[in-house]
Design an enzyme around this catalytic site. Structure first.
Site, PDB file in Angstrom:
ATOM      1  N   ASN A  35       0.833  -1.215   0.000  1.00 36.98           N
ATOM      2  CA  ASN A  35       0.000   0.000   0.000  1.00 36.98           C
ATOM      3  C   ASN A  35       0.870   1.269   0.000  1.00 36.98           C
ATOM      4  O   ASN A  35       0.541   2.258   0.645  1.00 36.98           O
ATOM      5  CB  ASN A  35      -0.947   0.001   1.219  1.00 36.98           C
ATOM      6  CG  ASN A  35      -2.078   0.999   1.053  1.00 36.98           C
ATOM      7  OD1 ASN A  35      -2.595   1.188  -0.050  1.00 36.98           O
ATOM      8  ND2 ASN A  35      -2.450   1.668   2.135  1.00 36.98           N
ATOM      9  N   LYS A  84      -5.583  -1.845   6.457  1.00 38.02           N
ATOM     10  CA  LYS A  84      -6.356  -0.952   7.334  1.00 38.02           C
ATOM     11  C   LYS A  84      -7.734  -0.533   6.815  1.00 38.02           C
ATOM     12  O   LYS A  84      -8.370   0.323   7.420  1.00 38.02           O
ATOM     13  CB  LYS A  84      -5.525   0.296   7.614  1.00 38.02           C
ATOM     14  CG  LYS A  84      -5.207   1.110   6.363  1.00 38.02           C
ATOM     15  CD  LYS A  84      -4.635   2.477   6.670  1.00 38.02           C
ATOM     16  CE  LYS A  84      -4.388   3.249   5.393  1.00 38.02           C
ATOM     17  NZ  LYS A  84      -3.932   4.608   5.588  1.00 38.02           N
ATOM     18  N   SER A 124      -5.676   1.247  17.421  1.00 42.34           N
ATOM     19  CA  SER A 124      -6.612   2.214  16.845  1.00 42.34           C
ATOM     20  C   SER A 124      -7.758   2.485  17.804  1.00 42.34           C
ATOM     21  O   SER A 124      -8.148   1.598  18.589  1.00 42.34           O
ATOM     22  CB  SER A 124      -7.153   1.606  15.551  1.00 42.34           C
ATOM     23  OG  SER A 124      -8.304   2.287  15.141  1.00 42.34           O
ATOM     24  N   ALA A 125      -8.347   3.669  17.675  1.00 44.43           N
ATOM     25  CA  ALA A 125      -9.544   4.003  18.453  1.00 44.43           C
ATOM     26  C   ALA A 125     -10.703   3.077  18.101  1.00 44.43           C
ATOM     27  O   ALA A 125     -11.694   3.026  18.829  1.00 44.43           O
ATOM     28  CB  ALA A 125      -9.943   5.444  18.185  1.00 44.43           C
ATOM     29  N   TYR A 148     -11.257  -5.889  10.558  1.00 42.34           N
ATOM     30  CA  TYR A 148     -10.093  -5.021  10.818  1.00 42.34           C
ATOM     31  C   TYR A 148     -10.004  -4.705  12.311  1.00 42.34           C
ATOM     32  O   TYR A 148      -8.941  -4.844  12.928  1.00 42.34           O
ATOM     33  CB  TYR A 148     -10.198  -3.721  10.005  1.00 42.34           C
ATOM     34  CG  TYR A 148      -9.204  -2.671  10.447  1.00 42.34           C
ATOM     35  CD1 TYR A 148      -7.843  -2.826  10.197  1.00 42.34           C
ATOM     36  CD2 TYR A 148      -9.616  -1.534  11.157  1.00 42.34           C
ATOM     37  CE1 TYR A 148      -6.927  -1.867  10.629  1.00 42.34           C
ATOM     38  CE2 TYR A 148      -8.712  -0.576  11.580  1.00 42.34           C
ATOM     39  CZ  TYR A 148      -7.364  -0.750  11.313  1.00 42.34           C
ATOM     40  OH  TYR A 148      -6.460   0.187  11.755  1.00 42.34           O
ATOM     41  N   LYS A 152      -7.062  -5.706  15.436  1.00 44.00           N
ATOM     42  CA  LYS A 152      -6.416  -4.819  16.418  1.00 44.00           C
ATOM     43  C   LYS A 152      -6.684  -5.322  17.838  1.00 44.00           C
ATOM     44  O   LYS A 152      -5.772  -5.373  18.679  1.00 44.00           O
ATOM     45  CB  LYS A 152      -6.914  -3.371  16.269  1.00 44.00           C
ATOM     46  CG  LYS A 152      -6.505  -2.718  14.966  1.00 44.00           C
ATOM     47  CD  LYS A 152      -4.994  -2.552  14.847  1.00 44.00           C
ATOM     48  CE  LYS A 152      -4.565  -1.954  13.526  1.00 44.00           C
ATOM     49  NZ  LYS A 152      -3.139  -2.077  13.244  1.00 44.00           N
ATOM     50  N   TYR A 176      -4.441   5.183  17.964  1.00 41.09           N
ATOM     51  CA  TYR A 176      -4.541   6.425  17.199  1.00 41.09           C
ATOM     52  C   TYR A 176      -6.007   6.789  17.005  1.00 41.09           C
ATOM     53  O   TYR A 176      -6.819   5.929  16.710  1.00 41.09           O
ATOM     54  CB  TYR A 176      -3.966   6.282  15.782  1.00 41.09           C
ATOM     55  CG  TYR A 176      -2.629   5.634  15.642  1.00 41.09           C
ATOM     56  CD1 TYR A 176      -1.656   5.709  16.636  1.00 41.09           C
ATOM     57  CD2 TYR A 176      -2.313   4.950  14.468  1.00 41.09           C
ATOM     58  CE1 TYR A 176      -0.413   5.118  16.461  1.00 41.09           C
ATOM     59  CE2 TYR A 176      -1.079   4.361  14.289  1.00 41.09           C
ATOM     60  CZ  TYR A 176      -0.141   4.436  15.290  1.00 41.09           C
ATOM     61  OH  TYR A 176       1.075   3.843  15.103  1.00 41.09           O
ATOM     62  N   PHE A 177      -6.298   8.081  17.041  1.00 42.25           N
ATOM     63  CA  PHE A 177      -7.626   8.548  16.654  1.00 42.25           C
ATOM     64  C   PHE A 177      -7.604   8.769  15.125  1.00 42.25           C
ATOM     65  O   PHE A 177      -7.255   7.833  14.417  1.00 42.25           O
ATOM     66  CB  PHE A 177      -8.073   9.706  17.563  1.00 42.25           C
ATOM     67  CG  PHE A 177      -8.592   9.104  18.866  1.00 42.25           C
ATOM     68  CD1 PHE A 177      -7.722   8.440  19.740  1.00 42.25           C
ATOM     69  CD2 PHE A 177      -9.937   9.072  19.155  1.00 42.25           C
ATOM     70  CE1 PHE A 177      -8.196   7.772  20.875  1.00 42.25           C
ATOM     71  CE2 PHE A 177     -10.419   8.421  20.295  1.00 42.25           C
ATOM     72  CZ  PHE A 177      -9.544   7.781  21.149  1.00 42.25           C
ATOM     73  N   ASN A 178      -7.902   9.926  14.585  1.00 38.89           N
ATOM     74  CA  ASN A 178      -7.993  10.018  13.114  1.00 38.89           C
ATOM     75  C   ASN A 178      -6.837  10.827  12.528  1.00 38.89           C
ATOM     76  O   ASN A 178      -6.941  12.053  12.428  1.00 38.89           O
ATOM     77  CB  ASN A 178      -9.338  10.627  12.713  1.00 38.89           C
ATOM     78  CG  ASN A 178     -10.499   9.683  12.981  1.00 38.89           C
ATOM     79  OD1 ASN A 178     -10.668   9.204  14.091  1.00 38.89           O
ATOM     80  ND2 ASN A 178     -11.290   9.402  11.976  1.00 38.89           N
ATOM     81  N   ASN A 198     -11.571   7.086   3.745  1.00 41.95           N
ATOM     82  CA  ASN A 198     -11.567   8.062   4.834  1.00 41.95           C
ATOM     83  C   ASN A 198     -11.849   9.460   4.305  1.00 41.95           C
ATOM     84  O   ASN A 198     -11.589   9.773   3.144  1.00 41.95           O
ATOM     85  CB  ASN A 198     -10.221   8.032   5.578  1.00 41.95           C
ATOM     86  CG  ASN A 198      -9.973   6.680   6.213  1.00 41.95           C
ATOM     87  OD1 ASN A 198      -9.056   5.969   5.846  1.00 41.95           O
ATOM     88  ND2 ASN A 198     -10.822   6.303   7.153  1.00 41.95           N
ATOM     89  N   ASP A 294     -21.093   3.538  11.360  1.00 45.95           N
ATOM     90  CA  ASP A 294     -20.496   4.782  11.867  1.00 45.95           C
ATOM     91  C   ASP A 294     -21.136   5.216  13.186  1.00 45.95           C
ATOM     92  O   ASP A 294     -22.338   5.009  13.399  1.00 45.95           O
ATOM     93  CB  ASP A 294     -20.671   5.915  10.848  1.00 45.95           C
ATOM     94  CG  ASP A 294     -19.544   5.952   9.833  1.00 45.95           C
ATOM     95  OD1 ASP A 294     -18.597   5.151   9.971  1.00 45.95           O
ATOM     96  OD2 ASP A 294     -19.622   6.766   8.900  1.00 45.95           O
TER      97      ASP A 294
END
Ligand code: NAD
Ligand code: UFG
Length: 332
Positions: A35, A84, A124-125, A148, A152, A176-178, A198, A294
């Site tokens: 990637n 990811k 990841s969050a 995914y 994690k 991590y957040f965004n 994203n 979401d």
């Protein structure tokens, strides 16, 4: 001090390599370019004017990893390599479990074999699932809604078990957040190979005229303007968090778990408007239905990272939108 960076040609990895080199670390990158591409390596050299070692190959290949650990005197590892994309993970779960978990198990076995016990892992969050309250603290309940996210969660569990099994291990899990934005040189940044999932890379393709409009997924959430709210963090701040994590590993044993976010939430509309304002561009959009899975809002309580790592995000949303656009418009 020599740091092995898996996935070091990727978005967060490349920014972290820059910070490591600029902080005086020796760096060994391994990446298979699944990637990313090799031009990133030249850009890292241009930004830092420093040398590093690169191995092209797959972290799932144990012999290849053993060769690296034999050749290089590695002190610590930062493990970014993995897939990811949430949607793709639902369609191809085996590919995700194989690559994300397979690479991690391999890496851990080789590290143990060569007596290297310092690891920073990219979590990841997403492991917080649907948080019951905000801001999110590290001790909140964990869950996942897609393969995914499960990779994690599972890797976090593997690392928790490993740290309990042998106190030689020093492990930091960074949630991590965004991450958005790009290096201020405009040379490295986020450039997905396919249509971006994203929001920020999508906004960039609209801002540069490549795509017609942003599709805003829902404006009926319980947020100030009805669009989704996230904790966007500048990728350079995130990269600096990894340097602090490496320092922490060298003075603290056991397992540390830290949120890396700013603690501030911004909506999709705020992101679009800020991109337009700071770059003097137009970002047309259309509001559509919600994207399945979401959540309305998500932002971190980053105080533990501040207290224990001595880290806090320094760049604001204007910096993120400006730097993202500088990179996006340069690569046109
Ligand atoms: P990225 O795709 O840009 O970087 C990952 C890199 O790893 C790529 O260069 C890819 O070629 C490489 N890679 C993948 N599998 C490999 C393998 N088996 N062997 C060797 N190289 C391999 O992704 P990123 O945004 O830089 O994310 C880095 C890490 O951070 C990932 O683990 C990701 O899950 C995690 N993360 C990312 C985000 C985000 O929004 N970007 C959020 C939370 C967590
Ligand atoms: N959004 C749109 N249009 C788009 C893409 C996204 O309106 O084209 C909205 C989403 O509905 C959400 C916000 O923009 O409200 C952010 O969405 P992203 O896809 O950019 O980010 P997510 O918070 O959904 O997820 C990302 C990664 C996850 C990771 C999580 C936390 O995709 O893997 O951040 O780090 F877990």
């Amino acid at each position: 001090m020599k740091v092995l960076v898996t996935g070091g040609a990727g978005y967060i990895g490349s920014h972290t390599v820059v910070e490591l080199l600029e902080s005086g670390y020796e760096v060994v990158i391994v990446d298979n370019f699944s990637n990313s591409d090799s031009s990133v390596l030249d850009k890292i050299s241009m930004i830092t004017d420093k040398e590093f070692i690169f191995y092209e190959g797959d972290v799932c290949d144990k012999k290849f990893l053993e060769e690296i650990f034999t050749n290089e005197n590695i002190d610590s590892v930062i493990h970014f390599a993995g897939y990811k994309a949430v949607g793709e993970s639902v369609e191809k779960p085996l590919m995700y479990y194989q690559n994300n978990i397979g690479s991690t198990l391999n890496l851990l076995e080789v590290m143990e074999k060569f007596g290297v016990y310092n690891l920073v892992f990219s979590s990841s969050a997403t492991v917080y699932g649907k948080p019951h309250t905000l801001p999110i603290k590290e001790d909140f309940p964990l869950s996942a809604t897609n393969p995914y996210g499960y990779t994690k969660l599972m890797i976090e569990q593997i690392l928790k078990d490993l740290s309990k099994s042998n106190d030689k291990w020093n492990i930091v899990l960074l949630r991590y957040f965004n991450p958005i934005g790009a290096h201020e040189s405009g040379l490295i940044g986020e450039n997905p190979k396919d249509i971006p999932n994203n929001i920020m890379p999508y906004i960039m393709r609209v801002a540069t005229g490549e795509y017609e409009m942003v599709h805003v997924f829902g404006d009926d959430y319980d947020t100030e303007d009805g669009t989704g709210v996230r904790d966007y963090i500048h990728v350079v701040d995130l990269a600096k968090g990894h340097i602090k994590a490496i320092d922490y590993l060298n003075s603290n044993g056991g397992l540390g778990i830290f949120n890396l976010g700013t603690g501030n939430g911004y909506s999709v509309m705020e992101l679009i408007k800020m991109t337009e304002k700071v770059n003097n561009v137009k970002v047309p959009y259309v509001v559509e239905g919600r994207r399945p899975g979401d959540i309305a809002s998500c932002y971190a309580d980053p105080s533990l990272a501040n207290e224990k790592l001595g880290w806090r995000a320094e760049k604001d949303i204007e910096d993120m939108c400006r730097d993202a656009y500088r990179f996006a418009s340069k690569k046109q």
